[in-house]
Design an enzyme around this catalytic site. Structure first.
Site, PDB file in Angstrom:
ATOM      1  N   HIS A  41      27.706  42.691  63.467  1.00 28.82           N
ATOM      2  CA  HIS A  41      29.080  42.242  63.677  1.00 28.82           C
ATOM      3  C   HIS A  41      29.011  40.738  63.395  1.00 28.82           C
ATOM      4  CE1 HIS A  41      32.851  41.368  65.779  1.00 28.82           C
ATOM      5  NE2 HIS A  41      33.108  42.666  65.813  1.00 28.82           N
ATOM      6  N   TRP A  85      30.152  35.870  67.254  1.00 29.52           N
ATOM      7  CA  TRP A  85      30.676  36.547  68.440  1.00 29.52           C
ATOM      8  C   TRP A  85      29.530  37.029  69.330  1.00 29.52           C
ATOM      9  CZ3 TRP A  85      34.492  37.556  64.464  1.00 29.52           C
ATOM     10  CH2 TRP A  85      35.818  37.327  64.869  1.00 29.52           C
ATOM     11  N   HIS A 120      31.250  35.382  55.379  1.00 32.71           N
ATOM     12  CA  HIS A 120      32.265  36.374  55.743  1.00 32.71           C
ATOM     13  C   HIS A 120      33.700  35.824  55.705  1.00 32.71           C
ATOM     14  CE1 HIS A 120      32.543  40.505  57.355  1.00 32.71           C
ATOM     15  NE2 HIS A 120      33.614  40.082  57.982  1.00 32.71           N
ATOM     16  N   GLU A 170      35.422  39.365  51.912  1.00 28.91           N
ATOM     17  CA  GLU A 170      36.644  40.067  51.512  1.00 28.91           C
ATOM     18  C   GLU A 170      37.757  39.093  51.185  1.00 28.91           C
ATOM     19  OE1 GLU A 170      37.763  42.911  54.510  1.00 28.91           O
ATOM     20  OE2 GLU A 170      36.128  44.271  54.002  1.00 28.91           O
ATOM     21  N   TYR A 216      37.016  51.811  54.504  1.00 27.14           N
ATOM     22  CA  TYR A 216      37.161  52.326  55.872  1.00 27.14           C
ATOM     23  C   TYR A 216      37.824  53.677  55.680  1.00 27.14           C
ATOM     24  CZ  TYR A 216      35.225  48.161  57.809  1.00 27.14           C
ATOM     25  OH  TYR A 216      34.322  47.187  58.147  1.00 27.14           O
ATOM     26  N   GLU A 230      30.044  47.020  52.986  1.00 26.05           N
ATOM     27  CA  GLU A 230      30.691  47.264  54.278  1.00 26.05           C
ATOM     28  C   GLU A 230      31.497  48.546  54.241  1.00 26.05           C
ATOM     29  OE1 GLU A 230      32.501  43.612  56.300  1.00 26.05           O
ATOM     30  OE2 GLU A 230      33.994  45.171  56.743  1.00 26.05           O
ATOM     31  N   ALA A 254      40.873  50.817  58.805  1.00 24.26           N
ATOM     32  CA  ALA A 254      40.553  49.450  58.347  1.00 24.26           C
ATOM     33  C   ALA A 254      40.616  48.420  59.465  1.00 24.26           C
ATOM     34  CB  ALA A 254      41.481  49.058  57.214  1.00 24.26           C
ATOM     35  N   SER A 255      41.286  48.767  60.558  1.00 25.34           N
ATOM     36  CA  SER A 255      41.357  47.846  61.703  1.00 25.34           C
ATOM     37  C   SER A 255      40.019  47.775  62.431  1.00 25.34           C
ATOM     38  CB  SER A 255      42.415  48.353  62.682  1.00 25.34           C
ATOM     39  OG  SER A 255      42.024  49.644  63.145  1.00 25.34           O
ATOM     40  N   TRP A 308      29.250  48.925  58.868  1.00 25.24           N
ATOM     41  CA  TRP A 308      29.800  47.991  59.859  1.00 25.24           C
ATOM     42  C   TRP A 308      30.004  48.743  61.163  1.00 25.24           C
ATOM     43  CZ3 TRP A 308      30.820  42.827  59.820  1.00 25.24           C
ATOM     44  CH2 TRP A 308      31.675  42.328  60.805  1.00 25.24           C
ATOM     45  N   LYS A 316      30.751  46.515  70.983  1.00 28.75           N
ATOM     46  CA  LYS A 316      32.157  46.198  71.250  1.00 28.75           C
ATOM     47  C   LYS A 316      32.938  47.504  71.354  1.00 28.75           C
ATOM     48  CE  LYS A 316      36.113  43.629  69.506  1.00 28.75           C
ATOM     49  NZ  LYS A 316      36.625  42.601  68.604  1.00 28.75           N
TER      50      LYS A 316
HETATM   51  C1  IDC Z   1      36.577  43.185  62.505  1.00 27.22           C
HETATM   52  C2  IDC Z   1      35.768  43.472  63.751  1.00 27.22           C
HETATM   53  C3  IDC Z   1      36.592  43.123  64.974  1.00 27.22           C
HETATM   54  C4  IDC Z   1      37.041  41.660  64.860  1.00 27.22           C
HETATM   55  C5  IDC Z   1      37.773  41.435  63.548  1.00 27.22           C
HETATM   56  C6  IDC Z   1      38.153  39.977  63.342  1.00 27.22           C
HETATM   57  O1  IDC Z   1      35.381  44.822  63.751  1.00 27.22           O
HETATM   58  O2  IDC Z   1      35.869  43.322  66.159  1.00 27.22           O
HETATM   59  O3  IDC Z   1      37.881  41.351  65.935  1.00 27.22           O
HETATM   60  O4  IDC Z   1      36.963  41.843  62.469  1.00 27.22           O
HETATM   61  O5  IDC Z   1      39.141  39.862  62.394  1.00 27.22           O
HETATM   62  C7  IDC Z   1      36.808  44.272  57.529  1.00 27.22           C
HETATM   63  C8  IDC Z   1      36.149  42.967  57.766  1.00 27.22           C
HETATM   64  C9  IDC Z   1      35.492  42.922  59.126  1.00 27.22           C
HETATM   65  C10 IDC Z   1      36.361  43.605  60.166  1.00 27.22           C
HETATM   66  C11 IDC Z   1      36.449  45.087  59.802  1.00 27.22           C
HETATM   67  C12 IDC Z   1      37.264  45.916  60.793  1.00 27.22           C
HETATM   68  O6  IDC Z   1      35.212  42.619  56.767  1.00 27.22           O
HETATM   69  O7  IDC Z   1      35.295  41.576  59.462  1.00 27.22           O
HETATM   70  O8  IDC Z   1      35.736  43.464  61.410  1.00 27.22           O
HETATM   71  N1  IDC Z   1      37.010  45.203  58.461  1.00 27.22           N
HETATM   72  O9  IDC Z   1      38.569  45.464  60.858  1.00 27.22           O
HETATM   73  N2  IDC Z   1      37.342  44.691  56.397  1.00 27.22           N
HETATM   74  C13 IDC Z   1      37.925  45.882  56.599  1.00 27.22           C
HETATM   75  C14 IDC Z   1      37.713  46.233  57.925  1.00 27.22           C
END
Ligand code: IDC
Length: 348
Positions: free
Chosen positions: A76, A80, A150, A188, A250, A276, A282-283, A310, A315
């Protein structure tokens, strides 16, 4: 004589009954924790087997020119406290020996929460230290390590290009003699970051790394959260070697139309790597779609495209490979794994 034979048969029967269930149990435990056969019996570490990686045509190949598929886990964000503690040698060893991973990605956010470009000098030093822990552990364990700049909230990598140049100058110099380090120069790009802006950024960063490392693999993110590999494939960077392009997915959000983009990139002969992914939305949360995830993995395996999951975190979110209740930072057992974690090691 007859009596002797009866005794022998009885002893054999006894041994079979007592010991067999035990060995079956052991085998089951091994299967549920380790997925690939190589993961159990390492005669050589991944890096001692494959050496320095190169890009040949569309493929990542090893020192003998043989295609290699990276199977990795991403941290992660190391900025954090749900990311940084899991970056240690014991954790990487578990990933290598129990999960079957040959690669670890160390994700350092640039702008989000205490990221490298928005934090103070002391924290920047700490972030570099965490990267160093990952690189040194990877060296010791013979695992490939991807250093990930990142970009996320910052949207366009152009925003912190100056800081990126300084960062990649530092790390590529520090790790120039290591053959297990790969550089991902922008996680990204999103928002209005066009492919031409990303290319302009890549053209600024690649020479900085090449000054120290002539051959390390450099991974370039693609527009729209590293989904538009089709766009990149129509106009790839020219004049550089050992460059790959990132595709992220995702699986509960990104389905056929996104797989189609990858298909286009493959058809156009773009060297792609998936740095990743998760089976959730995607959230990073929501329900898993393991059917869609399996379709992606099958496509990646078929084309020998590496993939990195990922994330190594406890968490409370769907993408985490560990349960929130996991208190360990290494040496994870089966009961520490989330549903996603269990699925992942069954796929490796
Ligand atoms: C997410 C983490 C989450 C954090 C967030 C911050 O899982 O805990 O609060 O970022 O913005 C991505 C990103 C990756 C994201 C992940 C899920 O590269 O940083 O991590 N995600 O949202 N791209 C698509 C999905």
């Amino acid at each position: 004589m007859k009596q002797k034979l009866t005794i022998i048969i009885a002893v054999c029967l006894f041994i079979t009954l007592v010991f067999q269930p035990c060995s079956v149990k052991k085998a089951e435990a091994a299967v549920s924790l380790t997925s690939t056969k190589t993961a159990v019996k390492h005669t050589k570490t991944p890096v001692s087997k494959h050496g320095r990686l190169k890009v040949k045509g569309t493929k990542l190949v090893d020192k003998n020119g043989k295609a290699v598929q990276l199977q990795g886990v991403s941290s992660h964000g190391i900025n954090w406290d749900v990311g940084e503690p899991f970056v240690n040698e014991a954790a990487l060893k578990t990933l290598r020996d129990k999960w079957g991973a040959n690669c670890f990605r160390v994700a350092m956010y640039t702008e989000d929460y205490n990221g490298y470009c928005v934090t103070d000098a002391a924290n920047r030093k700490k972030l570099l230290k965490t990267i160093d822990i990952a690189v040194k552990a990877g060296k010791k364990l013979g695992m490939y390590v991807i250093i990930d700049w990142h970009v996320l909230n910052d949207q366009t990598p152009k925003k912190y290009q100056k800081a990126a140049k300084a960062f990649f100058k530092t790390v590529s110099k520090k790790y120039k003699s290591y053959n297990h380090v790969l550089y991902e120069i922008c996680n990204e790009p999103n928002g209005s970051a066009t492919w031409s802006a990303i290319k302009s950024y890549a053209k600024a960063i690649i020479p900085v790394i090449r000054k120290n490392s002539k051959t390390a693999i450099i991974i370039v993110g693609t527009p729209n959260w590293s989904q538009d590999v089709d766009v990149a494939s129509k106009s790839p960077l020219k004049g550089y070697s050992n460059i790959m392009y990132a595709v992220h997915f995702y699986a509960a959000t990104h389905k056929d139309s996104y797989r189609q983009k990858l298909q286009t990139a493959i058809k156009n002969k773009l060297p792609v790597i998936c740095t990743e992914f998760s089976a959730c939305e995607a959230s990073g949360n929501g329900a898993y779609d393991f059917t869609s995830a399996k379709k992606w993995i099958n496509m990646l395996k078929k084309n020998k495209i590496g993939y990195v999951c990922w994330s190594l975190s406890n968490k409370p979110e769907s993408a985490s490979l560990l349960k929130p209740s996991c208190k360990r930072t290494g040496g994870f057992t089966n009961s520490d794994l989330s549903k996603m974690g269990k699925w992942l090691i069954s796929v490796y």
